[in-house]
Design a protein around this motif. Structure first.
Motif, PDB file in Angstrom:
ATOM      1  N   TRP A 151      11.577 -10.385   4.024  1.00  9.95           N
ATOM      2  CA  TRP A 151      10.832  -9.644   5.030  1.00  9.95           C
ATOM      3  C   TRP A 151      10.157  -8.417   4.409  1.00  9.95           C
ATOM      4  O   TRP A 151      10.762  -7.708   3.619  1.00  9.95           O
ATOM      5  CB  TRP A 151      11.747  -9.199   6.168  1.00  9.95           C
ATOM      6  N   PRO A 152       8.912  -8.136   4.792  1.00  9.37           N
ATOM      7  CA  PRO A 152       8.224  -6.943   4.268  1.00  9.37           C
ATOM      8  C   PRO A 152       8.959  -5.644   4.592  1.00  9.37           C
ATOM      9  O   PRO A 152       8.978  -4.722   3.781  1.00  9.37           O
ATOM     10  CB  PRO A 152       6.863  -6.975   4.974  1.00  9.37           C
ATOM     11  N   GLU A 153       9.589  -5.582   5.755  1.00  5.84           N
ATOM     12  CA  GLU A 153      10.311  -4.374   6.148  1.00  5.84           C
ATOM     13  C   GLU A 153      11.467  -4.083   5.194  1.00  5.84           C
ATOM     14  O   GLU A 153      11.781  -2.928   4.924  1.00  5.84           O
ATOM     15  CB  GLU A 153      10.841  -4.497   7.586  1.00  5.84           C
ATOM     16  N   THR A 154      12.109  -5.133   4.684  1.00  4.80           N
ATOM     17  CA  THR A 154      13.200  -4.947   3.734  1.00  4.80           C
ATOM     18  C   THR A 154      12.669  -4.372   2.435  1.00  4.80           C
ATOM     19  O   THR A 154      13.269  -3.462   1.856  1.00  4.80           O
ATOM     20  CB  THR A 154      13.915  -6.289   3.472  1.00  4.80           C
ATOM     21  N   SER A 155      11.532  -4.860   1.963  1.00  2.00           N
ATOM     22  CA  SER A 155      10.921  -4.318   0.749  1.00  2.00           C
ATOM     23  C   SER A 155      10.572  -2.851   0.933  1.00  2.00           C
ATOM     24  O   SER A 155      10.823  -2.024   0.048  1.00  2.00           O
ATOM     25  CB  SER A 155       9.656  -5.101   0.397  1.00  2.00           C
TER      26      SER A 155
ATOM     27  N   PRO B  86      -6.785  -7.787   3.448  1.00  2.65           N
ATOM     28  CA  PRO B  86      -7.742  -7.092   2.577  1.00  2.65           C
ATOM     29  C   PRO B  86      -7.309  -5.661   2.289  1.00  2.65           C
ATOM     30  O   PRO B  86      -6.631  -5.025   3.108  1.00  2.65           O
ATOM     31  CB  PRO B  86      -9.043  -7.110   3.389  1.00  2.65           C
ATOM     32  N   GLU B  87      -7.717  -5.130   1.128  1.00  4.26           N
ATOM     33  CA  GLU B  87      -7.311  -3.794   0.713  1.00  4.26           C
ATOM     34  C   GLU B  87      -7.647  -2.734   1.740  1.00  4.26           C
ATOM     35  O   GLU B  87      -6.826  -1.888   2.067  1.00  4.26           O
ATOM     36  CB  GLU B  87      -7.993  -3.421  -0.616  1.00  4.26           C
ATOM     37  N   ARG B  88      -8.850  -2.767   2.233  1.00  5.52           N
ATOM     38  CA  ARG B  88      -9.279  -1.716   3.160  1.00  5.52           C
ATOM     39  C   ARG B  88      -8.545  -1.789   4.492  1.00  5.52           C
ATOM     40  O   ARG B  88      -8.260  -0.762   5.101  1.00  5.52           O
ATOM     41  CB  ARG B  88     -10.785  -1.789   3.364  1.00  5.52           C
ATOM     42  N   GLU B  89      -8.218  -2.992   4.959  1.00  3.43           N
ATOM     43  CA  GLU B  89      -7.471  -3.127   6.211  1.00  3.43           C
ATOM     44  C   GLU B  89      -6.046  -2.598   6.045  1.00  3.43           C
ATOM     45  O   GLU B  89      -5.515  -1.922   6.924  1.00  3.43           O
ATOM     46  CB  GLU B  89      -7.459  -4.574   6.684  1.00  3.43           C
ATOM     47  N   GLY B  90      -5.417  -2.916   4.929  1.00  4.46           N
ATOM     48  CA  GLY B  90      -4.082  -2.392   4.658  1.00  4.46           C
ATOM     49  C   GLY B  90      -4.101  -0.882   4.515  1.00  4.46           C
ATOM     50  O   GLY B  90      -3.200  -0.184   4.984  1.00  4.46           O
ATOM     51  N   ALA B  91      -5.148  -0.368   3.876  1.00  2.00           N
ATOM     52  CA  ALA B  91      -5.276   1.080   3.720  1.00  2.00           C
ATOM     53  C   ALA B  91      -5.424   1.765   5.073  1.00  2.00           C
ATOM     54  O   ALA B  91      -4.850   2.830   5.303  1.00  2.00           O
ATOM     55  CB  ALA B  91      -6.462   1.403   2.824  1.00  2.00           C
ATOM     56  N   LYS B  92      -6.176   1.152   5.965  1.00  2.00           N
ATOM     57  CA  LYS B  92      -6.321   1.722   7.308  1.00  2.00           C
ATOM     58  C   LYS B  92      -4.971   1.804   8.010  1.00  2.00           C
ATOM     59  O   LYS B  92      -4.651   2.807   8.652  1.00  2.00           O
ATOM     60  CB  LYS B  92      -7.293   0.887   8.141  1.00  2.00           C
ATOM     61  N   GLN B  93      -4.162   0.756   7.868  1.00  2.00           N
ATOM     62  CA  GLN B  93      -2.846   0.739   8.516  1.00  2.00           C
ATOM     63  C   GLN B  93      -1.942   1.833   7.965  1.00  2.00           C
ATOM     64  O   GLN B  93      -1.284   2.553   8.728  1.00  2.00           O
ATOM     65  CB  GLN B  93      -2.186  -0.623   8.336  1.00  2.00           C
ATOM     66  N   VAL B  94      -1.905   1.962   6.637  1.00  2.00           N
ATOM     67  CA  VAL B  94      -1.011   2.964   6.045  1.00  2.00           C
ATOM     68  C   VAL B  94      -1.530   4.374   6.308  1.00  2.00           C
ATOM     69  O   VAL B  94      -0.743   5.305   6.523  1.00  2.00           O
ATOM     70  CB  VAL B  94      -0.766   2.693   4.540  1.00  2.00           C
TER      71      VAL B  94
ATOM     72  N   PHE C  20       0.851  -1.157   0.000  1.00  2.00           N
ATOM     73  CA  PHE C  20       0.000   0.000   0.000  1.00  2.00           C
ATOM     74  C   PHE C  20       0.896   1.218   0.000  1.00  2.00           C
ATOM     75  O   PHE C  20       1.857   1.270   0.752  1.00  2.00           O
ATOM     76  CB  PHE C  20      -0.912   0.002   1.228  1.00  2.00           C
ATOM     77  N   MET C  21       0.563   2.175  -0.857  1.00  3.50           N
ATOM     78  CA  MET C  21       1.419   3.332  -1.020  1.00  3.50           C
ATOM     79  C   MET C  21       0.576   4.597  -0.994  1.00  3.50           C
ATOM     80  O   MET C  21      -0.481   4.658  -1.605  1.00  3.50           O
ATOM     81  CB  MET C  21       2.157   3.234  -2.358  1.00  3.50           C
ATOM     82  N   THR C  22       1.041   5.594  -0.260  1.00  7.74           N
ATOM     83  CA  THR C  22       0.416   6.907  -0.290  1.00  7.74           C
ATOM     84  C   THR C  22       1.427   7.887  -0.854  1.00  7.74           C
ATOM     85  O   THR C  22       2.600   7.879  -0.477  1.00  7.74           O
ATOM     86  CB  THR C  22      -0.022   7.359   1.120  1.00  7.74           C
ATOM     87  N   VAL C  23       0.961   8.706  -1.789  1.00 14.95           N
ATOM     88  CA  VAL C  23       1.814   9.705  -2.419  1.00 14.95           C
ATOM     89  C   VAL C  23       1.113  11.052  -2.362  1.00 14.95           C
ATOM     90  O   VAL C  23      -0.106  11.128  -2.209  1.00 14.95           O
ATOM     91  CB  VAL C  23       2.151   9.340  -3.886  1.00 14.95           C
ATOM     92  N   ASP C  24       1.896  12.126  -2.509  1.00 16.93           N
ATOM     93  CA  ASP C  24       1.298  13.450  -2.584  1.00 16.93           C
ATOM     94  C   ASP C  24       0.900  13.751  -4.026  1.00 16.93           C
ATOM     95  O   ASP C  24       1.007  12.887  -4.899  1.00 16.93           O
ATOM     96  CB  ASP C  24       2.247  14.507  -2.008  1.00 16.93           C
TER      97      ASP C  24
ATOM     98  N   THR D 109       2.463  -5.720   2.898  1.00 20.56           N
ATOM     99  CA  THR D 109       1.755  -6.697   3.718  1.00 20.56           C
ATOM    100  C   THR D 109       1.662  -8.019   2.972  1.00 20.56           C
ATOM    101  O   THR D 109       2.004  -8.109   1.794  1.00 20.56           O
ATOM    102  CB  THR D 109       0.329  -6.223   4.041  1.00 20.56           C
ATOM    103  N   ALA D 110       1.164  -9.016   3.660  1.00 19.62           N
ATOM    104  CA  ALA D 110       0.889 -10.302   3.021  1.00 19.62           C
ATOM    105  C   ALA D 110      -0.276 -10.117   2.041  1.00 19.62           C
ATOM    106  O   ALA D 110      -1.111  -9.231   2.208  1.00 19.62           O
ATOM    107  CB  ALA D 110       0.522 -11.345   4.072  1.00 19.62           C
ATOM    108  N   ALA D 111      -0.330 -10.966   1.041  1.00 17.60           N
ATOM    109  CA  ALA D 111      -1.397 -10.879   0.044  1.00 17.60           C
ATOM    110  C   ALA D 111      -2.764 -11.174   0.654  1.00 17.60           C
ATOM    111  O   ALA D 111      -3.786 -10.789   0.092  1.00 17.60           O
ATOM    112  CB  ALA D 111      -1.120 -11.848  -1.099  1.00 17.60           C
ATOM    113  N   SER D 112      -2.794 -11.810   1.806  1.00 12.84           N
ATOM    114  CA  SER D 112      -4.064 -12.157   2.441  1.00 12.84           C
ATOM    115  C   SER D 112      -4.718 -10.976   3.154  1.00 12.84           C
ATOM    116  O   SER D 112      -5.868 -11.069   3.571  1.00 12.84           O
ATOM    117  CB  SER D 112      -3.844 -13.299   3.434  1.00 12.84           C
TER     118      SER D 112
END
Length: 131
Positions: free
Chosen positions: A110-114, A21-29, A1-5, A16-19
């Motif tokens: 690891w996701p953090e490395t990506s 959901p889009e909206r949950e990942g969006a909430k986190q970011v 998930f990416m946020t840009v200006d 995140t893992a592919a499992s």
């Protein structure tokens, strides 16, 4: 998930893992963006694609982050590729990042490395634009 200006410069990224959901990942970011404090004090509208449509998500963003989500949809009558205002900004950012070989494929364990390699690539892109 990416946020840009609006210039296509990276605010926050979340791998995140592919499992997830889009909206949950969006909430986190979006919570990470909200924690930026004064750096995003002028942010008031978020443009998103149709995957983020839905009243529960829109209300969550308004209640927690105090931002407005504007879903940018393709006109229903059209077929094939259609250039949509606002959404091309994030697509351009993806194009910039694909210029970095390490980001073209998912090599990292690891996701953090990506996330780190995405931030490093974006730093290089921004420095080159300043030069």
């Amino acid at each position: 998930f990416m946020t840009v200006d609006t210039l296509g410069l990276l605010l926050r990224v979340l791998v995140t893992a592919a499992s997830v959901p889009e909206r949950e990942g969006a909430k986190q970011v979006l919570q990470q963006v909200k924690q930026m404090g004064q750096g995003v004090s002028r942010l008031h509208t978020i443009w998103a694609d149709g995957g983020f449509d839905g009243n529960p998500f829109l209300m969550w963003v308004m209640d927690v982050c105090r931002w407005i989500v504007e879903v940018v949809l393709r006109p229903e009558q059209t077929k094939g590729f259609v250039l949509l205002k606002k959404r091309w900004v994030v697509e351009r950012t993806f194009g910039w990042l694909m210029g970095y070989r390490r980001l073209v494929r998912d090599y990292e364990l690891w996701p953090e490395t990506s996330e780190t390699f995405i931030y490093l690539a974006m730093i290089r892109i921004m420095v080159r634009q300043l030069a």
